[in-house]
Design a protein around this motif. Structure first.
Motif, PDB file in Angstrom:
ATOM      1  N   ALA A 226       0.836  -1.207   0.000  1.00  0.00           N
ATOM      2  CA  ALA A 226       0.000   0.000   0.000  1.00  0.00           C
ATOM      3  C   ALA A 226       0.869   1.254   0.000  1.00  0.00           C
ATOM      4  N   LEU A 227       1.904   1.266   0.836  1.00  0.00           N
ATOM      5  CA  LEU A 227       2.813   2.416   0.867  1.00  0.00           C
ATOM      6  C   LEU A 227       3.539   2.588  -0.463  1.00  0.00           C
ATOM      7  N   GLY A 228       3.962   1.482  -1.044  1.00  0.00           N
ATOM      8  CA  GLY A 228       4.651   1.551  -2.332  1.00  0.00           C
ATOM      9  C   GLY A 228       3.751   2.050  -3.447  1.00  0.00           C
ATOM     10  N   GLY A 229       2.508   1.611  -3.461  1.00  0.00           N
ATOM     11  CA  GLY A 229       1.564   2.078  -4.476  1.00  0.00           C
ATOM     12  C   GLY A 229       1.283   3.563  -4.358  1.00  0.00           C
ATOM     13  N   VAL A 230       1.047   4.037  -3.136  1.00  0.00           N
ATOM     14  CA  VAL A 230       0.792   5.457  -2.912  1.00  0.00           C
ATOM     15  C   VAL A 230       2.048   6.267  -3.217  1.00  0.00           C
ATOM     16  N   GLY A 231       3.204   5.762  -2.780  1.00  0.00           N
ATOM     17  CA  GLY A 231       4.463   6.450  -3.062  1.00  0.00           C
ATOM     18  C   GLY A 231       4.752   6.520  -4.551  1.00  0.00           C
ATOM     19  N   GLY A 232       4.480   5.442  -5.274  1.00  0.00           N
ATOM     20  CA  GLY A 232       4.654   5.449  -6.724  1.00  0.00           C
ATOM     21  C   GLY A 232       3.723   6.428  -7.409  1.00  0.00           C
ATOM     22  N   PHE A 233       2.497   6.527  -6.910  1.00  0.00           N
ATOM     23  CA  PHE A 233       1.550   7.495  -7.456  1.00  0.00           C
ATOM     24  C   PHE A 233       2.049   8.918  -7.231  1.00  0.00           C
ATOM     25  N   LEU A 234       2.520   9.211  -6.015  1.00  0.00           N
ATOM     26  CA  LEU A 234       3.022  10.553  -5.717  1.00  0.00           C
ATOM     27  C   LEU A 234       4.275  10.877  -6.527  1.00  0.00           C
ATOM     28  N   LEU A 235       5.134   9.882  -6.720  1.00  0.00           N
ATOM     29  CA  LEU A 235       6.329  10.071  -7.536  1.00  0.00           C
ATOM     30  C   LEU A 235       5.939  10.370  -8.993  1.00  0.00           C
ATOM     31  N   ALA A 236       4.994   9.631  -9.521  1.00  0.00           N
ATOM     32  CA  ALA A 236       4.534   9.862 -10.894  1.00  0.00           C
ATOM     33  C   ALA A 236       3.890  11.233 -11.023  1.00  0.00           C
ATOM     34  N   ARG A 237       3.137  11.624 -10.021  1.00  0.00           N
ATOM     35  CA  ARG A 237       2.482  12.928 -10.047  1.00  0.00           C
ATOM     36  C   ARG A 237       3.497  14.059 -10.053  1.00  0.00           C
ATOM     37  N   GLY A 238       4.520  13.950  -9.231  1.00  0.00           N
ATOM     38  CA  GLY A 238       5.556  14.983  -9.180  1.00  0.00           C
ATOM     39  C   GLY A 238       6.397  15.029 -10.449  1.00  0.00           C
ATOM     40  N   TYR A 239       6.738  13.867 -10.972  1.00  0.00           N
ATOM     41  CA  TYR A 239       7.574  13.823 -12.171  1.00  0.00           C
ATOM     42  C   TYR A 239       6.803  14.250 -13.414  1.00  0.00           C
ATOM     43  N   SER A 240       5.509  14.012 -13.418  1.00  0.00           N
ATOM     44  CA  SER A 240       4.702  14.398 -14.584  1.00  0.00           C
ATOM     45  C   SER A 240       4.648  15.917 -14.743  1.00  0.00           C
ATOM     46  N   GLN A 241       4.775  16.658 -13.649  1.00  0.00           N
ATOM     47  CA  GLN A 241       4.803  18.119 -13.742  1.00  0.00           C
ATOM     48  C   GLN A 241       6.034  18.590 -14.520  1.00  0.00           C
ATOM     49  N   ARG A 242       7.168  17.930 -14.297  1.00  0.00           N
ATOM     50  CA  ARG A 242       8.390  18.274 -15.043  1.00  0.00           C
ATOM     51  C   ARG A 242       8.252  17.904 -16.511  1.00  0.00           C
ATOM     52  N   LEU A 243       7.667  16.755 -16.781  1.00  0.00           N
ATOM     53  CA  LEU A 243       7.516  16.312 -18.164  1.00  0.00           C
ATOM     54  C   LEU A 243       6.530  17.183 -18.932  1.00  0.00           C
TER      55      LEU A 243
END
Length: 158
Positions: free
Chosen positions: A111-128
């Motif tokens: 659960a932590l990994g899934g939420v963390g992966g979502f937050l990581l994708a959300r943050g990185y998508s802003q740069r992209l």
């Protein structure tokens, strides 16, 4: 290049605000009851997406434009959105299972990994999103609504 038609909402200083309609589920295939796209379309109330697209050509409200986006950017963003949370789920779930040795710990890690992966994708998508190659471009511009006039003769005039 993936193409889609959009309607101009406004144009100011070389930037067009365009609105794209969300495609509804087609309903033509046999798997209507189990179609994920159909279910997702019913969940969200949003029926249009509004985008800002650079355009040097002056546009008027109501005018149709054809937008294009590179397949690579679309595939890259889809992989980022779907695979990052999935990878986080498996990696942290496996790590917690190795460290603590219980299924409950593995479930919490997943659960932590899934939420963390979502937050990581959300943050990185802003740069992209700031990359020029990932931005939609205007490919074609249709006539303005006031430039096209259709006249039909009534049955009495014939």
């Amino acid at each position: 290049m993936i193409k889609e038609w959009a309607t101009v909402v406004s144009w100011q200083n070389g930037v067009a605000l365009v609105s794209c309609d969300v495609k509804a589920a087609c309903g033509s295939c046999a798997s209507r009851a189990g179609c994920g796209s159909r279910v997702l379309n019913k969940l969200g109330p949003q029926t249009t997406h509004t985008l800002q697209v650079p355009s040097e050509q002056p546009l008027v409200a109501g005018q149709k434009v054809e937008l294009g986006i590179a397949e690579g950017s679309l595939l890259g963003s889809a992989m980022l959105v779907y695979l990052t949370p999935l990878a986080g789920l498996f990696v942290l779930g496996g790590l917690f299972q190795m460290l603590f040795g219980t299924d409950l710990a593995a479930m919490c890690g997943a659960a932590l990994g899934g939420v963390g992966g979502f937050l990581l994708a959300r943050g990185y998508s802003q740069r992209l999103a700031d990359r020029e190659a990932w931005q939609p471009v205007i490919l074609n511009v249709a006539l303005a609504p006031d430039q096209l006039r259709v006249e039909s003769l009534s049955s009495e005039a014939r």
